[in-house]
Design an enzyme around this catalytic site. Sequence first.
Site, mmCIF file in Angstrom:
data_model
loop_
_atom_site.group_PDB
_atom_site.id
_atom_site.type_symbol
_atom_site.label_atom_id
_atom_site.label_comp_id
_atom_site.label_asym_id
_atom_site.label_seq_id
_atom_site.Cartn_x
_atom_site.Cartn_y
_atom_site.Cartn_z
ATOM 1 C CG ASP A 97 40.674 107.856 44.501
ATOM 2 O OD1 ASP A 97 41.836 107.769 44.933
ATOM 3 O OD2 ASP A 97 39.680 107.582 45.188
ATOM 4 C CE LYS A 161 35.931 107.321 44.902
ATOM 5 N NZ LYS A 161 36.860 108.473 44.815
ATOM 6 C CE LYS A 190 37.469 106.630 48.175
ATOM 7 N NZ LYS A 190 38.476 107.649 47.780
#
Length: 231
Positions: A97, A161, A190
Amino acid sequence: MRYEDMTPEKLASYFDHTQLKAYAVRRDFEKLCAEAGEYGFAMVAINPGPVALCRQLLAGTDVRVGAAVGFPLGQNTIETKVFETEDAIKKGAQEIDYVVNITQLKEKNYDYVEKEMAAIVAACRRENVCSKVIFENCYLEREEKLALCAIARDVRPDFIKTSTGFGTGGAVLEDVELMKNAVGEAVKIKAAGGIRTLEDALQMIGLGVSRIGSTASVDIVEELKRKRKGI
């Protein structure tokens, strides 16, 4: 989405169980991994330092280990982020991430943002590792969010995300709707940051998110169990 339509096992599979505190110690990671294994969470979300430890602690489970790159500000150079990505993968990270360079985005230097995204996604693809791009929406204008979505549609990371959880705000429904409408089925989403209740989680899932990052994963799954038992 109604809680009646969700099982605890299915709900758990959405969660990236998170421990990103600067002062976390070994017992915190032992607890994180034990909970992830017990509940069947998708991943543990950690900083790169404890990746090897968490891979060891999670051996024999299906829980993946994810490392945060360029975290939480995203202001590292592309070369640094790529090295951090590759190093985390060598240590055992199965998902990455990373935080975008918000300065370059706000300067409308979209070529830079795309170059960065492409380099990190390529490093992940070479090793069959999942890639997630953190927007940090609390700092972005609508135009900037849409620009990132357009770049992601071209580069095709596995996920985009909403947030790091360290900014001035976290995941909000309006941002998730905007992101989902912008990328469609091309990239998964996400949601992370401030998701602490079952209602929060079910609303996000109802909007089409495929992963949820939270430190409250255990509490949320336990809340579902209580509701299903009528407690």
